[in-house]
Design an enzyme around this catalytic site. Structure first.
Site, PDB file in Angstrom:
ATOM      1  N   ASN A  45     -15.900  36.204  22.005  1.00  0.00           N
ATOM      2  CA  ASN A  45     -16.504  36.075  23.184  1.00  0.00           C
ATOM      3  C   ASN A  45     -16.400  36.892  24.293  1.00  0.00           C
ATOM      4  O   ASN A  45     -15.131  37.506  24.339  1.00  0.00           O
ATOM      5  CB  ASN A  45     -16.480  34.446  23.681  1.00  0.00           C
ATOM      6  N   ILE A  46     -17.204  37.297  25.357  1.00  0.00           N
ATOM      7  CA  ILE A  46     -16.994  38.301  26.395  1.00  0.00           C
ATOM      8  C   ILE A  46     -17.251  37.632  27.649  1.00  0.00           C
ATOM      9  O   ILE A  46     -18.585  37.616  27.786  1.00  0.00           O
ATOM     10  CB  ILE A  46     -17.617  39.630  25.893  1.00  0.00           C
ATOM     11  N   GLU A  47     -16.421  37.198  28.419  1.00  0.00           N
ATOM     12  CA  GLU A  47     -16.746  36.480  29.770  1.00  0.00           C
ATOM     13  C   GLU A  47     -16.951  37.731  30.898  1.00  0.00           C
ATOM     14  O   GLU A  47     -16.740  38.739  30.732  1.00  0.00           O
ATOM     15  CB  GLU A  47     -15.848  35.470  30.004  1.00  0.00           C
ATOM     16  N   CYS A  56     -21.261  34.951  23.781  1.00  0.00           N
ATOM     17  CA  CYS A  56     -20.523  34.092  22.764  1.00  0.00           C
ATOM     18  C   CYS A  56     -20.140  35.118  21.675  1.00  0.00           C
ATOM     19  O   CYS A  56     -20.727  35.849  21.236  1.00  0.00           O
ATOM     20  CB  CYS A  56     -21.436  32.999  22.476  1.00  0.00           C
ATOM     21  N   GLU A  58     -20.465  34.598  18.536  1.00  0.00           N
ATOM     22  CA  GLU A  58     -21.430  34.427  17.577  1.00  0.00           C
ATOM     23  C   GLU A  58     -22.460  35.749  17.858  1.00  0.00           C
ATOM     24  O   GLU A  58     -22.964  36.309  16.808  1.00  0.00           O
ATOM     25  CB  GLU A  58     -22.137  33.040  17.357  1.00  0.00           C
ATOM     26  N   CYS A  94     -23.021  27.242  20.386  1.00  0.00           N
ATOM     27  CA  CYS A  94     -23.727  26.666  21.382  1.00  0.00           C
ATOM     28  C   CYS A  94     -25.279  26.721  21.067  1.00  0.00           C
ATOM     29  O   CYS A  94     -25.642  27.427  20.120  1.00  0.00           O
ATOM     30  CB  CYS A  94     -23.498  27.355  22.936  1.00  0.00           C
ATOM     31  N   CYS A  97     -26.790  30.148  20.747  1.00  0.00           N
ATOM     32  CA  CYS A  97     -26.396  31.043  19.444  1.00  0.00           C
ATOM     33  C   CYS A  97     -27.242  30.434  18.459  1.00  0.00           C
ATOM     34  O   CYS A  97     -27.699  31.220  17.353  1.00  0.00           O
ATOM     35  CB  CYS A  97     -24.840  30.892  19.335  1.00  0.00           C
TER      36      CYS A  97
HETATM   37  N1  THU Z   1     -18.088  30.213  23.273  1.00  0.00           N
HETATM   38  C1  THU Z   1     -18.347  31.105  22.121  1.00  0.00           C
HETATM   39  O1  THU Z   1     -18.074  32.132  22.158  1.00  0.00           O
HETATM   40  N2  THU Z   1     -18.870  30.500  20.972  1.00  0.00           N
HETATM   41  C2  THU Z   1     -18.958  29.047  20.981  1.00  0.00           C
HETATM   42  O2  THU Z   1     -19.367  28.755  19.734  1.00  0.00           O
HETATM   43  C3  THU Z   1     -18.827  28.171  21.940  1.00  0.00           C
HETATM   44  C4  THU Z   1     -18.519  28.775  23.249  1.00  0.00           C
HETATM   45  C5  THU Z   1     -17.558  30.760  24.333  1.00  0.00           C
HETATM   46  C6  THU Z   1     -18.298  31.075  25.641  1.00  0.00           C
HETATM   47  C7  THU Z   1     -17.216  31.144  26.847  1.00  0.00           C
HETATM   48  O3  THU Z   1     -16.771  32.171  26.709  1.00  0.00           O
HETATM   49  C8  THU Z   1     -16.153  29.902  26.090  1.00  0.00           C
HETATM   50  O4  THU Z   1     -16.345  30.044  24.910  1.00  0.00           O
HETATM   51  C9  THU Z   1     -16.192  28.672  26.859  1.00  0.00           C
HETATM   52  O5  THU Z   1     -17.424  28.114  26.677  1.00  0.00           O
END
Ligand code: THU
Length: 139
Positions: A45-47, A56, A58, A94, A97
């Site tokens: 994941n890259i915020e 996310c 995925e 989520c 995804c």
């Molecule tokens: N996130 C994912 O990368 N994949 C998931 O299946 C659930 C959520 C990430 C998004 C965000 O960066 C962090 O988790 C919190 O929601």
């Protein structure tokens, strides 16, 4: 002995999780996507400070694959949890995804591996996690 593909994907997802950029949630996620041709793409994941551009793990893996010309997928392993967690709980994909997966896979056969570690994991089809989905078949 040949390593089970599930374990290999989980191991790669755990490695990818180490690259997670999640300074806002501190929730680190890794994914490893197996394509039908045997190639594997990983993602984290890259915020973002503006929050909504966050991607996310995925989708990072899926978009890497598609951008390299691979659109046929077999299974994906997902691991996630808080940065300081002693052990991981199952992390489910989520809705966004799940929708992106629906675009590219056979929902009855695509396997989603949710893992705590290499030995504890559960496998679902996309259709189990995302029933009554809307995808290319509906247009
Ligand atoms: N996130 C994912 O990368 N994949 C998931 O299946 C659930 C959520 C990430 C998004 C965000 O960066 C962090 O988790 C919190 O929601």
């Amino acid at each position: 002995m040949v390593e089970k593909m599930e374990k290999k994907l989980i191991k790669l997802a755990l490695e990818a999780r180490k690259k997670s950029y999640a300074p806002y949630s501190n929730f680190l996620v890794g994914a490893a996507l197996l394509c039908k041709n045997g190639e594997i793409y990983t993602g984290c994941n890259i915020e973002n400070a503006a929050f909504t551009p966050t991607n996310c793990a995925e989708r990072t893996a899926i978009f890497k694959a598609v951008s390299e010309g691979n659109t046929q997928f077999d299974k994906i392993a997902i691991v996630g949890g808080k940065k300081d967690a002693q052990s991981l709980d199952y992390c489910t994909p989520c809705g966004v995804c799940r929708q992106v997966m629906t675009e590219f896979v056979d929902v009855d056969n695509f396997q989603i591996i949710l893992a705590k570690n290499e030995n504890e994991y559960k496998v679902y089809s996309l259709n189990e996690l995302f029933p009554l989905n809307f995808g290319p078949k509906d247009l």
